[in-house]
Design a protein around this motif. Structure first.
Motif, PDB file in Angstrom:
ATOM      1  N   GLN A   1      -4.501  17.201   7.152  1.00  0.00           N
ATOM      2  CA  GLN A   1      -3.266  16.352   7.287  1.00  0.00           C
ATOM      3  C   GLN A   1      -3.317  14.938   7.372  1.00  0.00           C
ATOM      4  O   GLN A   1      -4.185  14.703   8.441  1.00  0.00           O
ATOM      5  CB  GLN A   1      -2.250  17.092   7.971  1.00  0.00           C
TER       6      GLN A   1
ATOM      7  N   PHE B   1      -1.608  11.455   8.643  1.00  0.00           N
ATOM      8  CA  PHE B   1      -0.471  10.811   9.425  1.00  0.00           C
ATOM      9  C   PHE B   1      -0.578   9.234   9.618  1.00  0.00           C
ATOM     10  O   PHE B   1      -1.638   8.761   9.550  1.00  0.00           O
ATOM     11  CB  PHE B   1      -0.390  11.246  10.781  1.00  0.00           C
TER      12      PHE B   1
ATOM     13  N   VAL C   1       2.496   7.200  13.804  1.00  0.00           N
ATOM     14  CA  VAL C   1       3.093   8.621  14.034  1.00  0.00           C
ATOM     15  C   VAL C   1       3.239   8.560  15.552  1.00  0.00           C
ATOM     16  O   VAL C   1       2.560   8.406  16.467  1.00  0.00           O
ATOM     17  CB  VAL C   1       2.014   9.536  13.482  1.00  0.00           C
TER      18      VAL C   1
ATOM     19  N   MET D   1       6.100  13.527  18.655  1.00  0.00           N
ATOM     20  CA  MET D   1       6.710  14.846  18.376  1.00  0.00           C
ATOM     21  C   MET D   1       6.317  15.277  16.837  1.00  0.00           C
ATOM     22  O   MET D   1       6.176  16.598  16.787  1.00  0.00           O
ATOM     23  CB  MET D   1       8.253  14.623  18.224  1.00  0.00           C
ATOM     24  N   PRO D   2       6.221  14.711  15.639  1.00  0.00           N
ATOM     25  CA  PRO D   2       5.688  15.083  14.650  1.00  0.00           C
ATOM     26  C   PRO D   2       4.138  15.707  14.578  1.00  0.00           C
ATOM     27  O   PRO D   2       4.081  16.797  13.979  1.00  0.00           O
ATOM     28  CB  PRO D   2       5.955  14.207  13.524  1.00  0.00           C
ATOM     29  N   LEU D   3       3.573  15.099  15.333  1.00  0.00           N
ATOM     30  CA  LEU D   3       1.998  15.569  15.470  1.00  0.00           C
ATOM     31  C   LEU D   3       2.042  16.885  16.149  1.00  0.00           C
ATOM     32  O   LEU D   3       1.336  17.842  15.876  1.00  0.00           O
ATOM     33  CB  LEU D   3       1.138  14.342  16.544  1.00  0.00           C
TER      34      LEU D   3
ATOM     35  N   LEU E   1       4.475  19.051  16.478  1.00  0.00           N
ATOM     36  CA  LEU E   1       5.024  20.020  15.667  1.00  0.00           C
ATOM     37  C   LEU E   1       4.015  20.651  14.476  1.00  0.00           C
ATOM     38  O   LEU E   1       3.842  21.715  14.096  1.00  0.00           O
ATOM     39  CB  LEU E   1       6.427  19.674  14.748  1.00  0.00           C
ATOM     40  N   ALA E   2       3.123  19.634  14.056  1.00  0.00           N
ATOM     41  CA  ALA E   2       2.118  19.825  13.079  1.00  0.00           C
ATOM     42  C   ALA E   2       1.137  20.728  13.581  1.00  0.00           C
ATOM     43  O   ALA E   2       0.648  21.673  12.824  1.00  0.00           O
ATOM     44  CB  ALA E   2       1.589  18.616  12.421  1.00  0.00           C
TER      45      ALA E   2
END
Length: 229
Positions: free
Chosen positions: A5, A7, A11, A14-16, A18-19
Motif C-alpha cells: 500500500q 501513502f 499521511v 489515523m488513516p495509517l 486504520l490501514a
C-alpha cells in the motif's frame, strides 16, 4: 501473498493506523520500514502491530522477552537474528568469547547484544559517547559493527583472528564509480580483512541474511496461525 500500500508522505496517523488494523486481518506478518516521516510517531505505529504479526521483532514485548533470562520472544529482530545465524553457520560459538557491538540502536545494536549475551558471550556495547572505542574493539573476539558511520571501525582495531560482522551500508563519493559513489560498511574492509579470520562483505553480507530471517519469521507466523485454527 503480500500486500503493498502506498501513502502520500503527508499521511496522518489515523488513516495509517486504520490501514494497519485491516492488514492485521489479512496477513501473517507486518514489516514497518523505518525511519518513518518525522510527523509520524514510530512508537505509535509499532505498538499498533499485534505481537503475533510482528515479524520484524520490534514489539516491546518481543524485545522485553529477549532481555529476560528464561523468556523466549515470539519473533527476534531480523538483522540481529541474521548475524547470529551467520556465526552459527560459520562454526563460531560465542560462548566464552568477548564480543563488542558498535552501535546501540533498537533495530540492531541492542537486540544483537542481548542475543550474544544469551549465547554466553561477554558483551560490551560501544557508542558515540564511549571514550575508548578503539581499545575495546581491539580486545574483541567478535565484532559486530552497526553504527551507521562509513568505515568508522579501522582495520588496525581488529584483533588477529577476530570475527567481524559488518551491518552498516553507507554511500561514499567515488568519482571513478559509474554512479559517482560506492557502498562501504561501518568497517574498513580491506585493512580489517588482513586481521580477521572471518569478515562479511558490504554489500552482500548481512543484507541477504536479513531478508532470509524475515521470510523465516513470516513462515513461523503462518504456522502459528494455521496451528491455532
Amino acid at each position: 501473498c503480500w500486500n503493498l500500500q502506498h501513502f502520500v508522505l503527508t499521511v496522518m496517523h489515523m488513516p495509517l493506523l486504520l490501514a494497519l488494523l485491516l492488514l492485521l486481518l489479512q496477513v501473517d506478518g507486518i514489516l514497518v520500514q523505518l525511519p518513518l516521516p518525522k510527523h509520524i510517531s514510530e512508537q505509535t505505529v509499532l505498538d499498533a502491530i499485534s505481537i503475533d504479526k510482528d515479524v520484524d521483532g520490534f514489539h516491546p514485548m518481543n524485545i522485553g522477552s529477549l532481555a529476560m533470562r528464561g523468556r523466549e520472544p515470539m519473533y527476534v529482530s531480523c538483522t540481529p537474528k541474521g548475524c547470529m545465524e551467520l556465526l552459527k553457520r560459520s562454526g563460531v560459538d560465542p560462548k566464552g568469547k568477548t564480543a563488542v557491538v558498535v552501535g546501540r540502536s533498537n533495530i540492531v545494536g541492542l537486540p544483537v547484544a542481548l542475543l550474544l549475551q544469551n549465547a554466553d558471550a561477554t558483551v560490551t556495547m560501544v557508542h558515540s559517547r564511549t571514550p575508548n572505542a578503539e581499545d575495546l574493539v581491539r580486545k574483541a573476539d567478535i565484532v559486530i559493527a552497526a553504527c551507521g558511520r562509513a568505515e568508522m571501525v579501522k582495520g588496525s582495531w581488529i584483533k588477529p583472528g577476530a570475527v567481524v560482522i559488518d551491518v552498516g551500508i553507507n554511500a561514499v563519493d567515488d568519482a571513478s564509480a559509474k554512479r559517482g559513489y560506492r557502498l562501504v560498511g561501518d568497517v574498513e574492509f580491506g585493512a580489517a580483512a588482513e586481521n580477521a579470520s572471518l569478515i562479511t562483505p558490504v554489500p552482500g553480507g548481512v543484507g541477504p541474511m536479513t531478508i532470509a530471517m524475515l521470510l523465516q519469521n513470516t513462515l513461523e507466523g503462518y504456522k502459528r496461525r494455521v496451528a491455532g485454527q
